[in-house]
Design a protein around this motif. Sequence first.
Motif, mmCIF file in Angstrom:
data_model
loop_
_atom_site.group_PDB
_atom_site.id
_atom_site.type_symbol
_atom_site.label_atom_id
_atom_site.label_comp_id
_atom_site.label_asym_id
_atom_site.label_seq_id
_atom_site.Cartn_x
_atom_site.Cartn_y
_atom_site.Cartn_z
ATOM 1 N N LEU A 1 0.860 25.266 24.098
ATOM 2 C CA LEU A 1 0.716 23.977 24.777
ATOM 3 C C LEU A 1 0.025 22.927 23.920
ATOM 4 O O LEU A 1 0.174 21.736 24.185
ATOM 5 N N VAL A 2 -0.736 23.337 22.929
ATOM 6 C CA VAL A 2 -1.500 22.356 22.156
ATOM 7 C C VAL A 2 -0.902 22.119 20.766
ATOM 8 O O VAL A 2 -1.563 21.567 19.886
ATOM 9 N N ASP A 3 0.351 22.503 20.591
ATOM 10 C CA ASP A 3 1.022 22.292 19.311
ATOM 11 C C ASP A 3 2.296 21.485 19.540
ATOM 12 O O ASP A 3 3.223 21.946 20.216
ATOM 13 N N MET A 4 2.320 20.257 19.017
ATOM 14 C CA MET A 4 3.483 19.379 19.123
ATOM 15 C C MET A 4 3.803 19.067 20.592
ATOM 16 O O MET A 4 2.916 19.065 21.424
ATOM 17 N N ALA A 5 5.097 18.777 20.909
ATOM 18 C CA ALA A 5 5.478 18.346 22.264
ATOM 19 C C ALA A 5 4.557 17.233 22.753
ATOM 20 O O ALA A 5 3.985 17.299 23.846
ATOM 21 N N ASP A 6 4.414 16.175 21.920
ATOM 22 C CA ASP A 6 3.458 15.102 22.209
ATOM 23 C C ASP A 6 3.835 14.362 23.485
ATOM 24 O O ASP A 6 4.979 13.917 23.654
ATOM 25 N N LEU A 7 2.869 14.193 24.383
ATOM 26 C CA LEU A 7 3.162 13.648 25.702
ATOM 27 C C LEU A 7 3.600 12.195 25.675
ATOM 28 O O LEU A 7 4.414 11.779 26.507
ATOM 29 N N ASP A 8 3.073 11.389 24.739
ATOM 30 C CA ASP A 8 3.537 10.001 24.699
ATOM 31 C C ASP A 8 5.018 9.926 24.356
ATOM 32 O O ASP A 8 5.721 9.011 24.793
ATOM 33 N N ASN A 9 5.524 10.911 23.606
ATOM 34 C CA ASN A 9 6.948 10.928 23.272
ATOM 35 C C ASN A 9 7.819 11.406 24.425
ATOM 36 O O ASN A 9 9.039 11.195 24.399
ATOM 37 N N TYR A 10 7.222 12.058 25.423
ATOM 38 C CA TYR A 10 7.935 12.346 26.671
ATOM 39 C C TYR A 10 7.870 11.146 27.611
ATOM 40 O O TYR A 10 8.847 10.802 28.271
ATOM 41 N N ALA A 11 6.702 10.512 27.683
ATOM 42 C CA ALA A 11 6.508 9.421 28.642
ATOM 43 C C ALA A 11 7.272 8.159 28.246
ATOM 44 O O ALA A 11 7.815 7.460 29.111
ATOM 45 N N TYR A 12 7.302 7.860 26.959
ATOM 46 C CA TYR A 12 7.860 6.587 26.497
ATOM 47 C C TYR A 12 9.320 6.367 26.910
ATOM 48 O O TYR A 12 9.646 5.312 27.486
ATOM 49 N N PRO A 13 10.244 7.299 26.646
ATOM 50 C CA PRO A 13 11.640 6.992 26.990
ATOM 51 C C PRO A 13 11.877 6.828 28.484
ATOM 52 O O PRO A 13 12.675 5.980 28.898
ATOM 53 N N LEU A 14 11.180 7.614 29.317
ATOM 54 C CA LEU A 14 11.401 7.491 30.761
ATOM 55 C C LEU A 14 10.799 6.192 31.283
ATOM 56 O O LEU A 14 11.423 5.495 32.101
ATOM 57 N N ALA A 15 9.615 5.842 30.821
ATOM 58 C CA ALA A 15 8.986 4.593 31.270
ATOM 59 C C ALA A 15 9.825 3.384 30.883
ATOM 60 O O ALA A 15 9.946 2.427 31.656
ATOM 61 N N THR A 16 10.412 3.407 29.690
ATOM 62 C CA THR A 16 11.212 2.260 29.255
ATOM 63 C C THR A 16 12.599 2.258 29.898
ATOM 64 O O THR A 16 13.200 1.188 30.052
#
Length: 234
Positions: free
Chosen positions: A72-87
């Motif tokens: 859970l603490v290696d890669m899979a950065d949360l801002d890169n999950y949040a950004y496309p859906l928010a935009t």
Amino acid sequence: MTTARWYARPAGEGLTLRKNPRLASWNKATDPDQVRLRDYLKDTADLLAPAMIRTGPWTLVLDVGLPPGRDLVDMADLDNYAYPLATRLRTEDLVSVWCTKRHAATSRVLVAAADETAAPSKIYTVRTTASTQTRAYKEQIRSAVSSASEIAPGPVQLQLGYVVGPQRNWTSLWKPTIDALDPLLGRTREDRDWHPKDGRITDLALHVHVDQTLGHDVVVSIAAAPAAGEDTAR
């Protein structure tokens, strides 16, 4: 200095995603990652359409489920999950985005009216004057947390509160801000600037307040602490 506004994570389970969340991709439009990302975003926008907040400030929650064997603490950065859906969703009146990752067979999404709450107890704040596309912006962010101690190894909860002018696209601020938080998160390599261990962030909250008088400057408030266990982060 104009102060940030903070919003509570909405209660409720939300909706189970029909397609797995996808990370942001900057590959060419025909790349398979881009095709899968567009399919996921369209399907999720369709899923959320009946629940979307029609008027007033609102909050988006994305809980990403990862396989049991995934660190859970290696890669899979949360801002890169949040950004496309928010935009992909309409960003008008979107004032708060919450994104978590945990071990789970499914991922969930929720939209709700925004509910302002008290600020975190410990905050670092800076007013930036440089373009977010420049090294100077990251240096100004880093200066705000340069005296902080690195958070002990393990998962991290991070909240970022932005105050922006009316013309600013606040989602474009997320990545360069997090890139500058190596004093809190640690570096992936000691000789490499702007590459923090941001995979450690398992609970991310992003908030925005628009100040009509602010112009091109951005006020950023940062609150970080060890994250709760994954069961309580849901």
